[in-house]
Scaffold this motif. Structure first.
Motif, short mmCIF file in Angstrom:
data_model
loop_
_atom_site.label_atom_id
_atom_site.label_comp_id
_atom_site.label_asym_id
_atom_site.label_seq_id
_atom_site.Cartn_x
_atom_site.Cartn_y
_atom_site.Cartn_z
N ARG A 23 0.35 -1.56 0.31
CA ARG A 23 -0.36 0.45 0.31
C ARG A 23 1.11 1.11 -0.11
NH1 ARG A 23 -4.74 -1.83 4.51
NH2 ARG A 23 -5.92 -2.68 3.62
N CYS A 24 2.20 0.93 0.76
CA CYS A 24 2.83 2.08 0.99
C CYS A 24 3.20 2.42 -0.62
CB CYS A 24 4.64 1.96 1.83
SG CYS A 24 3.51 1.97 3.71
N HIS A 25 3.81 1.26 -1.27
CA HIS A 25 4.10 1.75 -2.81
C HIS A 25 3.75 2.02 -3.69
CE1 HIS A 25 6.93 -0.33 -5.51
NE2 HIS A 25 7.15 0.93 -6.09
N VAL A 26 2.06 1.45 -3.73
CA VAL A 26 1.23 2.34 -4.48
C VAL A 26 1.18 3.28 -4.01
CG1 VAL A 26 -0.93 1.96 -5.02
CG2 VAL A 26 -0.14 -0.01 -4.72
N GLY A 27 0.88 3.64 -2.72
CA GLY A 27 0.45 5.34 -2.53
C GLY A 27 2.01 6.58 -2.82
N LEU A 28 2.91 5.81 -2.83
CA LEU A 28 3.65 7.07 -2.93
C LEU A 28 3.57 7.07 -4.72
CD1 LEU A 28 6.90 7.66 -2.44
CD2 LEU A 28 8.10 6.20 -3.36
N LYS A 29 3.45 6.30 -5.15
CA LYS A 29 2.88 6.92 -6.84
C LYS A 29 2.48 7.58 -7.03
CE LYS A 29 5.45 2.02 -8.76
NZ LYS A 29 5.09 0.22 -9.61
N GLN A 30 1.40 7.06 -6.63
CA GLN A 30 -0.07 8.20 -6.92
C GLN A 30 -0.15 9.31 -6.25
OE1 GLN A 30 -3.14 6.24 -4.27
NE2 GLN A 30 -3.94 4.38 -5.81
N ALA A 31 1.45 9.65 -5.20
CA ALA A 31 1.53 10.72 -4.46
C ALA A 31 2.42 11.46 -5.52
CB ALA A 31 1.93 10.59 -3.19
N LEU A 32 3.35 10.85 -6.30
CA LEU A 32 3.99 11.62 -7.15
C LEU A 32 3.42 12.59 -8.12
CD1 LEU A 32 6.85 12.20 -8.58
CD2 LEU A 32 7.25 10.52 -9.25
N SER A 33 2.26 11.52 -8.61
CA SER A 33 1.39 11.83 -9.86
C SER A 33 0.83 13.23 -9.85
CB SER A 33 0.20 10.45 -9.81
OG SER A 33 -0.56 11.21 -11.30
N LEU A 54 10.31 21.77 0.31
CA LEU A 54 9.98 20.40 0.60
C LEU A 54 8.51 20.00 0.30
CD1 LEU A 54 12.77 19.69 3.66
CD2 LEU A 54 13.14 19.74 1.01
N VAL A 55 7.80 19.07 0.26
CA VAL A 55 7.45 18.26 0.03
C VAL A 55 6.90 16.52 1.06
CG1 VAL A 55 4.83 17.73 -1.18
CG2 VAL A 55 6.17 19.95 -1.80
N ILE A 56 6.40 16.66 1.66
CA ILE A 56 6.36 15.58 2.72
C ILE A 56 5.17 15.23 2.41
CG2 ILE A 56 7.05 13.54 4.70
CD1 ILE A 56 8.37 17.61 4.50
N ILE A 57 4.50 13.34 2.06
CA ILE A 57 3.90 12.86 1.71
C ILE A 57 4.06 11.55 2.54
CG2 ILE A 57 3.99 13.60 -0.84
CD1 ILE A 57 4.08 9.80 0.11
N PHE A 96 9.98 15.03 -1.15
CA PHE A 96 10.45 15.29 -1.92
C PHE A 96 11.17 16.99 -2.13
CE2 PHE A 96 7.18 12.36 -3.06
CZ PHE A 96 7.61 11.60 -4.38
N GLN A 97 11.61 17.23 -2.82
CA GLN A 97 12.77 18.45 -3.03
C GLN A 97 11.67 19.09 -4.66
OE1 GLN A 97 16.14 19.79 -1.83
NE2 GLN A 97 16.27 22.13 -2.74
N ILE A 98 11.20 20.16 -4.61
CA ILE A 98 10.94 21.55 -5.79
C ILE A 98 11.92 22.04 -6.16
CG2 ILE A 98 9.54 22.73 -6.65
CD1 ILE A 98 7.90 20.45 -5.22
N ILE A 99 12.53 21.78 -6.98
CA ILE A 99 14.11 23.00 -7.31
C ILE A 99 13.52 23.06 -9.19
CG2 ILE A 99 16.57 22.53 -8.47
CD1 ILE A 99 16.07 20.59 -6.11
N ASN A 100 13.11 24.74 -8.84
CA ASN A 100 13.31 24.96 -10.15
C ASN A 100 11.99 24.80 -10.99
OD1 ASN A 100 15.52 27.10 -10.67
ND2 ASN A 100 16.80 24.71 -11.46
N ASN A 101 11.21 24.21 -9.93
CA ASN A 101 9.64 24.35 -9.30
C ASN A 101 9.41 22.80 -10.60
OD1 ASN A 101 9.26 27.01 -9.61
ND2 ASN A 101 8.61 27.52 -10.99
N ARG A 102 10.14 22.36 -10.19
CA ARG A 102 10.04 21.23 -11.07
C ARG A 102 10.55 19.85 -9.37
NH1 ARG A 102 13.81 19.47 -16.45
NH2 ARG A 102 12.73 17.75 -15.85
N VAL A 103 9.99 18.28 -9.69
CA VAL A 103 10.30 17.86 -8.34
C VAL A 103 11.64 17.02 -8.51
CG1 VAL A 103 8.29 15.96 -9.57
CG2 VAL A 103 8.58 16.50 -6.93
#
Length: 224
Positions: free
Chosen positions: A44-54, A146-149, A168-175
């Protein structure tokens, strides 16, 4: 008379052996149940991580459009928070008492220390699809955004870095996944922060496991 004693003796031995067998069977079932639960939880954590990035990637598209590609992290923070609040079916935990916002303490990868405030000190906490997004508010223009999920929600354990909590870190508006080159804690310099066998009480242990969680196929299977 001897036969009576023999029968009683054999019955006692049989009952004793049955008791041992039942005991081992219960232990076996308990162990396999725990392993199965851990596997399901990590899946579930793995699937949730992928959904979070999306979701995070979509939020960046909206934030970039609304901000006209504002580059200062301390200003871009507000556009990103607004994107989460206005473009998704989200719950802002600052104004909600929903179960998803009942957030517990967060701990390091080995559960030996609380998660460092360097990762999340102050900012927005937003729940989307039972995934908790915590956007750490930069205090100064040069601070990292930083974005923590929490991939299975703040109210669900284990609440540990590298298990269900990723950075995650937002660098130059990219994740970028923390651990990647250019982030605060790249794995080529801070590999020791993503060691699930470490006994360290360092509050950053697990901070840069996000990169491995995406690109190492065996990452989650090594956690249990």
């Amino acid at each position: 008379m001897i036969n009576i004693f023999k029968n009683k003796y054999y019955r006692a031995v049989v009952l004793y052996k049955m008791a041992i067998f039942i005991g081992f069977f219960i232990i076996f079932v308990s162990m396999t149940t725990v392993i199965a639960i851990n596997r399901v939880q990590l899946a579930r954590c793995h699937v949730g991580l992928k959904q979070a990035l999306s979701i995070l990637s979509q939020a960046l598209v909206f934030a970039n459009f609304d901000s006209n590609n504002e580059k200062r992290p301390d200003i871009y923070y507000y556009y990103l928070v607004d994107a989460f609040n206005t473009h998704f079916e989200s719950t802002n935990c600052a104004h909600s008492k929903e179960l998803a916002c009942h957030i517990g303490e967060y701990y390091t990868m080995n559960n030996k220390a609380k998660m460092s405030s360097l990762i999340f000190r102050k900012g927005a906490k937003i729940s989307i699809n039972n995934i908790l997004f915590m956007i750490n508010q930069p205090r100064f223009p040069e601070d990292a955004l930083l974005v923590i999920i929490d991939s299975n929600g703040g109210n669900m354990k284990p609440n540990r870095l590298g298990h269900d909590v990723f950075v995650f870190q937002i660098i130059n508006n990219r994740v970028k996944a923390m651990g990647n080159k250019g982030t605060l804690y790249p794995l080529n310099k801070y590999k020791f922060y993503c060691n699930n066998k470490s006994t360290s009480h360092d509050e950053l242990l697990g901070v840069n496991c996000t990169y491995n969680a995406f690109f190492d196929d065996k990452y989650f299977s090594r956690l249990w």
